[in-house]
Design a protein around this motif. Structure first.
Motif, PDB file in Angstrom:
ATOM      1  N   SER A   1       6.297  -4.949   7.686  1.00 38.33           N
ATOM      2  CA  SER A   1       5.559  -3.940   6.936  1.00 38.33           C
ATOM      3  C   SER A   1       4.553  -3.227   7.821  1.00 38.33           C
ATOM      4  O   SER A   1       4.045  -3.781   8.800  1.00 38.33           O
ATOM      5  CB  SER A   1       4.815  -4.577   5.760  1.00 38.33           C
TER       6      SER A   1
ATOM      7  N   ARG B   1      10.929   0.554  -1.466  1.00 41.20           N
ATOM      8  CA  ARG B   1      10.380  -0.079  -0.274  1.00 41.20           C
ATOM      9  C   ARG B   1       9.033   0.503   0.137  1.00 41.20           C
ATOM     10  O   ARG B   1       8.172  -0.220   0.634  1.00 41.20           O
ATOM     11  CB  ARG B   1      11.353   0.050   0.899  1.00 41.20           C
TER      12      ARG B   1
ATOM     13  N   GLN C   1       2.421   2.709   2.230  1.00 40.89           N
ATOM     14  CA  GLN C   1       2.735   1.305   2.434  1.00 40.89           C
ATOM     15  C   GLN C   1       4.232   1.174   2.613  1.00 40.89           C
ATOM     16  O   GLN C   1       4.998   1.536   1.720  1.00 40.89           O
ATOM     17  CB  GLN C   1       2.263   0.462   1.247  1.00 40.89           C
TER      18      GLN C   1
ATOM     19  N   ASN D   1       7.266  -1.333   3.304  1.00 35.72           N
ATOM     20  CA  ASN D   1       7.741  -2.707   3.296  1.00 35.72           C
ATOM     21  C   ASN D   1       9.237  -2.746   3.571  1.00 35.72           C
ATOM     22  O   ASN D   1       9.934  -1.749   3.437  1.00 35.72           O
ATOM     23  CB  ASN D   1       7.444  -3.375   1.950  1.00 35.72           C
TER      24      ASN D   1
END
Length: 120
Positions: A17, A66, A81, A83
């Protein structure tokens, strides 16, 4: 009128991440929307995620589920963000803002980009 500065890029292994930040500074009447774009070598720049002033978001199909875009209006900062990163996410990520200037014209502003590299 508006300067966008990205940060948070780097090298990460697949499945990892990263959290990108884009800080907006300057003076405009209003920032209508902010977005993240990316451009991989040999490919066109594409929209990754966008968020408008009301918090409505939009994502590219390739990152939906994601990536999450968010904003802190008090800090004039937008985040991405990321991930479950994949090697195909490798690209230069650019912050984008559509803003209404003080004379009520819309302008598009771009950051300088931050490199995201996802290793296999």
């Amino acid at each position: 009128q508006l300067q966008l500065v990205e940060s948070g890029g780097g090298l990460v292994q697949a499945g990892g991440s990263l959290r990108l930040s884009c800080a907006a500074s300057g003076v405009v009447y209003r920032i209508n929307a902010m977005a993240w774009y990316r451009q991989a070598p040999g490919k066109q720049r594409e929209l990754v995620a966008a968020i408008n002033s009301g918090g409505t978001t939009n994502y590219a199909d390739s990152v939906k589920g994601r990536f999450t875009i968010s904003r802190d209006n008090a800090k004039n900062t937008v985040y991405l963000q990321m991930n479950s990163l994949k090697p195909e996410d490798t690209a230069v990520y650019y912050c984008n803002a559509d803003a209404l200037t003080l004379i009520r014209d819309t302008h598009t502003f771009w950051g300088q980009g931050t490199q995201v590299t996802v290793s296999p």
